[in-house]
Design a protein around this motif. Structure first.
Motif, PDB file in Angstrom:
ATOM      1  N   LYS A  44       0.844  -1.204   0.000  1.00 16.85           N
ATOM      2  CA  LYS A  44       0.000   0.000   0.000  1.00 16.85           C
ATOM      3  C   LYS A  44       0.881   1.257   0.000  1.00 16.85           C
ATOM      4  N   ALA A  45       1.958   1.222   0.738  1.00 20.97           N
ATOM      5  CA  ALA A  45       2.870   2.379   0.790  1.00 20.97           C
ATOM      6  C   ALA A  45       3.498   2.633  -0.581  1.00 20.97           C
ATOM      7  N   GLN A  75       2.278   1.937  -3.464  1.00 24.18           N
ATOM      8  CA  GLN A  75       1.227   2.501  -4.322  1.00 24.18           C
ATOM      9  C   GLN A  75       1.037   3.984  -4.047  1.00 24.18           C
ATOM     10  N   MET A  76       1.004   4.374  -2.776  1.00 21.44           N
ATOM     11  CA  MET A  76       0.794   5.769  -2.421  1.00 21.44           C
ATOM     12  C   MET A  76       1.992   6.633  -2.811  1.00 21.44           C
ATOM     13  N   GLU A 124       1.509   7.153  -6.618  1.00 20.92           N
ATOM     14  CA  GLU A 124       0.251   7.711  -7.125  1.00 20.92           C
ATOM     15  C   GLU A 124      -0.230   8.958  -6.396  1.00 20.92           C
ATOM     16  N   THR A 125       0.406   9.323  -5.275  1.00 23.17           N
ATOM     17  CA  THR A 125      -0.025  10.514  -4.532  1.00 23.17           C
ATOM     18  C   THR A 125       1.171  11.399  -4.239  1.00 23.17           C
ATOM     19  N   GLU A 126       0.864  12.602  -3.770  1.00 22.62           N
ATOM     20  CA  GLU A 126       1.923  13.538  -3.364  1.00 22.62           C
ATOM     21  C   GLU A 126       1.990  13.666  -1.847  1.00 22.62           C
ATOM     22  N   GLU A 127       1.395  12.699  -1.148  1.00 26.06           N
ATOM     23  CA  GLU A 127       1.422  12.711   0.321  1.00 26.06           C
ATOM     24  C   GLU A 127       2.869  12.619   0.808  1.00 26.06           C
ATOM     25  N   ILE A 133       2.093   9.058   4.666  1.00 30.55           N
ATOM     26  CA  ILE A 133       1.944   7.697   4.147  1.00 30.55           C
ATOM     27  C   ILE A 133       2.228   6.673   5.247  1.00 30.55           C
ATOM     28  N   ALA A 146      -0.767   6.410   7.246  1.00 35.85           N
ATOM     29  CA  ALA A 146      -1.885   5.817   6.499  1.00 35.85           C
ATOM     30  C   ALA A 146      -1.794   4.304   6.406  1.00 35.85           C
ATOM     31  N   VAL A 147      -0.580   3.750   6.544  1.00 31.43           N
ATOM     32  CA  VAL A 147      -0.441   2.295   6.438  1.00 31.43           C
ATOM     33  C   VAL A 147      -0.167   1.633   7.794  1.00 31.43           C
ATOM     34  N   ARG A 149      10.363   6.834  -4.546  1.00 24.93           N
ATOM     35  CA  ARG A 149       9.472   7.802  -5.200  1.00 24.93           C
ATOM     36  C   ARG A 149      10.176   8.494  -6.375  1.00 24.93           C
TER      37      ARG A 149
END
Length: 538
Positions: free
Chosen positions: A493-494, A496-497, A500-503, A508, A511-512, A536
Motif C-alpha cells: 500500500k505504501a 502505491q501511495m 500515485e499521490t503527493e502525500e 503515508i 496511512a499504512v 518515489r
C-alpha cells in the motif's frame, strides 16, 4: 380532568362557586358540595377531590378544623380557604396546614380564574412527576420479572430431566431456589446473588395474589405477541425466547381469558396457545410453580388449533421420549455437505417431525434429535473441509431449540439453519471469503491493517480462536507468518501511495499503520533495499 369540591355554610355561596366559572373548560369537574366541616369530611371521603375550596367560619366545624382532621386521615388535596375578612389570626394555622392560598369574599371571577389556572398547572406538573415515577417503577418491576423468568427457564432446561422438577405443591428445597442462578453472578461481580434475586421478587410481588401466563404461536414472534396483549388487563408483560409472558392479578383471570377468546375470534386463521400457570404470592411460590408448570410447557407442542390450557389440569407424565426412526441420517445429508443443497436434509427434518407426532414423542426428545442432526452435519463438514468449515453453525446456540414451544416452529427453525448451512457450504466451495476462515481473516486484515494498534489477537478474537492457535492455523494455510503477511500488505500500500499521490512520507507512514516515520522508513528499506524517498524518485 381534576375533581373539585366546595364547603360553605351559605348555600348561595356554594351556588355562586359552582356557576361563576366554567369548571370543565378549565379542566375540573365539581364532584361535591358540603354545608359544614363534618359534612365536608364525609363528602371528601366519598369523592376524593383534588382541590377543596372551604370557608373558614362555619358553625359546627370551621374550615381549618376540617382540613386538620382530613390531614390526620392522610387525605391529600390542594386546599384554598375562602373568607369575608382578612382574618390574619388564622394565617399562621393555615400555613402550618399547608393551605395553598385564600380568596376574599365576594369572590372575584378574574382572581378565581387566575388561581384555578395556576393550580391546574401545578397539578399537571405533579401528575406528570407521578406518572413518570410510576412508569419507571413499573419498568423496574417488569425487568425484575423478566430477569427471573429467563433465569428459571434456563435453570429448568439445564436440569433436562423433567421428572427431577419439584411438584407444584411440594415444599421447595434450597437447591431448587438456586434455579435462579442465572441471576446470580460470580463472587465480587457486583451482580445480585440467589438470595438477593428472591428478595427482589418478593419486593415486587408484595404479597399480592398474581398469576402468570405464557402465550405463543408457531408463526409469530414475541414482539408481535406483545402488541396483541398490550390492552389486556395485565400488570407486567415481557418477551420470552419464543413467547410473550405476562402477569395479572388473580381477580383479573376471567378478563384475561375473555381477551384471549376475543383474540381467537378475530384471528381464526392463526394459531395461538395460552398457557395458564399457577398463582403465587411470593418468590418461593413463583419458583415452585414455574418449575412444576415447566413439566407441561410442551402440552400443545403438536396442536394445530388455538386453545388455552391450565398447567394445573394437565396430567403428569404425558408424552414419551423420542422414538428413533431407525434409519441412517447421513444419506439425506450428503447433498447438503458436498454440494450445499439443503432440500434432502429439510425433507428429512419434516419426516422426523411427522414421525415424532405420530408416535407421541415428547418435545424435548424431538429437539434432541434435531440437535443431534446439526451436530452430525457440523462433524461431517469439519471432516471434509477442516478449518474452512469452522464458522459454519459456529454462532448458533443449537440448545435454544429446546425453548421452541411448537413443532411447527422447531421445524421452521431447523429449515432456516439448514438453508443457512447450504449457503455457507456453497460459498466455501466457490471460495468466497465470508464463509472461509482464512478468507474472512484476509478480509478483516485488509480493512484494519492501517490501524497502528492492529494485532493478531484482534483478528483471532474476530474468528473466535485463541491467539496461539490462530497464528498456527494462519501460517499453515497461508504459508507465511501473520506479521510478515501484514507487513507485506502495508508495504504494498505504501509503494502505491508513493507513486500515485503527493502525500508526505510521514502521512503515508501513518496511512499504512505506522506511528513512527523512522520505523516505517527502516521497514521499507529492509524490504526493498532503498528508502521511500528514493523509491518515489525512480
Amino acid at each position: 380532568m381534576y375533581k373539585i369540591m366546595f364547603v360553605d355554610d351559605e348555600e348561595q355561596n356554594l351556588f355562586l362557586m359552582e356557576k361563576i366559572v366554567d369548571w370543565e373548560e378549565n379542566g375540573f369537574r365539581v364532584c361535591g358540595i358540603a354545608l359544614d366541616g363534618s359534612e365536608g369530611i364525609q363528602v371528601f371521603e366519598e369523592t376524593e377531590p383534588d382541590v377543596v375550596f372551604v370557608d373558614i367560619r362555619m358553625d359546627e366545624m370551621n374550615g381549618l378544623e376540617m382540613i386538620e382532621k382530613l390531614q390526620q386521615k392522610k387525605k391529600k388535596a390542594v386546599y384554598v380557604i375562602v373568607t369575608a375578612y382578612d382574618e390574619f389570626s388564622y394565617a399562621k394555622k393555615a400555613i402550618s396546614l399547608g393551605v395553598k392560598d385564600y380568596l376574599l369574599k365576594p369572590v372575584s371571577r378574574t382572581e378565581l380564574l387566575d388561581m384555578v389556572r395556576q393550580i391546574r398547572e401545578e397539578l399537571d406538573m405533579e401528575r406528570k412527576k407521578e406518572d413518570d415515577s410510576r412508569f419507571l417503577s413499573r419498568q423496574y418491576e417488569n425487568g425484575i420479572f423478566e430477569k427471573a423468568f429467563a433465569a428459571l427457564e434456563t435453570g429448568c432446561l439445564e436440569k433436562r430431566d423433567i421428572s427431577a422438577m419439584p411438584e407444584p405443591n411440594a415444599a421447595i428445597p434450597g437447591s431448587d431456589t438456586a434455579i435462579l442462578k442465572s441471576n446470580a453472578a460470580e463472587p465480587d461481580s457486583g451482580m445480585p446473588g440467589v438470595d438477593t434475586a428472591a428478595q427482589e421478587l418478593d419486593s415486587v410481588i408484595r404479597g399480592r395474589a398474581l398469576r402468570s401466563y405464557e402465550m405463543y404461536s408457531p408463526t409469530e414472534e414475541p414482539g408481535d405477541l406483545l402488541y396483541l396483549v398490550e390492552d389486556w388487563e395485565i400488570e407486567y408483560c415481557f418477551p420470552g425466547y419464543d413467547c410473550v409472558c405476562f402477569i395479572s392479578e388473580e381477580e383479573k383471570k376471567d378478563a384475561v381469558l375473555e381477551a384471549f377468546e376475543e383474540l381467537k375470534s378475530h384471528h381464526i386463521r392463526k394459531k395461538y396457545i395460552l398457557q395458564v400457570n399457577r398463582t403465587f404470592s411470593n418468590a418461593e411460590e413463583l419458583i415452585r410453580g414455574y418449575c412444576g408448570d415447566f413439566r407441561h410447557r410442551g402440552y400443545c407442542f403438536y396442536e394445530r388449533q388455538s386453545r388455552v390450557f391450565f398447567c394445573s389440569e394437565v396430567k403428569t407424565g404425558e408424552g414419551q421420549a423420542y422414538l428413533s426412526y431407525g434409519e441412517e441420517g447421513e444419506k439425506p445429508l450428503r447433498r447438503l455437505i458436498y454440494n450445499g443443497v439443503p432440500e434432502d436434509a429439510i425433507e428429512l427434518v419434516r419426516w422426523i417431525a411427522e414421525y415424532a407426532k405420530e408416535q407421541g414423542s415428547a418435545p424435548g426428545g424431538l429437539a434432541d434429535e434435531m440437535i443431534g442432526l446439526l451436530f452430525l452435519v457440523k462433524n461431517e463438514l469439519t471432516k471434509l473441509y477442516k478449518d474452512r468449515a469452522f464458522l459454519i453453525l459456529r454462532h448458533q446456540n443449537v440448545w435454544d431449540l429446546h425453548k421452541l414451544r411448537t413443532e411447527a416452529k422447531l421445524v421452521s427453525r431447523m429449515e432456516e439453519l439448514l438453508r443457512e448451512t447450504g449457503t455457507a457450504v456453497k460459498n466455501m466451495i466457490e471460495n468466497k471469503g465470508n464463509y472461509s476462515l482464512m478468507g474472512r481473516t484476509a478480509e478483516y486484515i485488509r480493512e484494519h491493517f492501517a490501524d497502528p494498534e492492529f494485532s493478531a489477537g484482534e483478528v483471532a478474537e474476530t474468528v473466535h480462536l485463541s491467539r496461539n492457535y490462530f497464528l498456527k492455523v494462519f501460517k499453515e494455510e497461508i504459508g507465511i507468518a501473520f506479521l510478515d503477511y501484514v507487513t507485506d500488505m502495508r508495504m504494498e500500500k505504501a509503494r502505491q501511495m508513493l507513486k500515485e499521490t503527493e502525500e508526505t512520507v510521514y502521512a503515508i507512514s501513518r496511512a499504512v499503520g505506522y506511528e513512527s516515520q523512522y520505523h516505517f522508513s527502516r521497514k521499507f528499506k529492509q524490504r526493498y533495499g532503498i528508502s521511500p524517498n528514493e523509491y518515489r524518485s525512480l
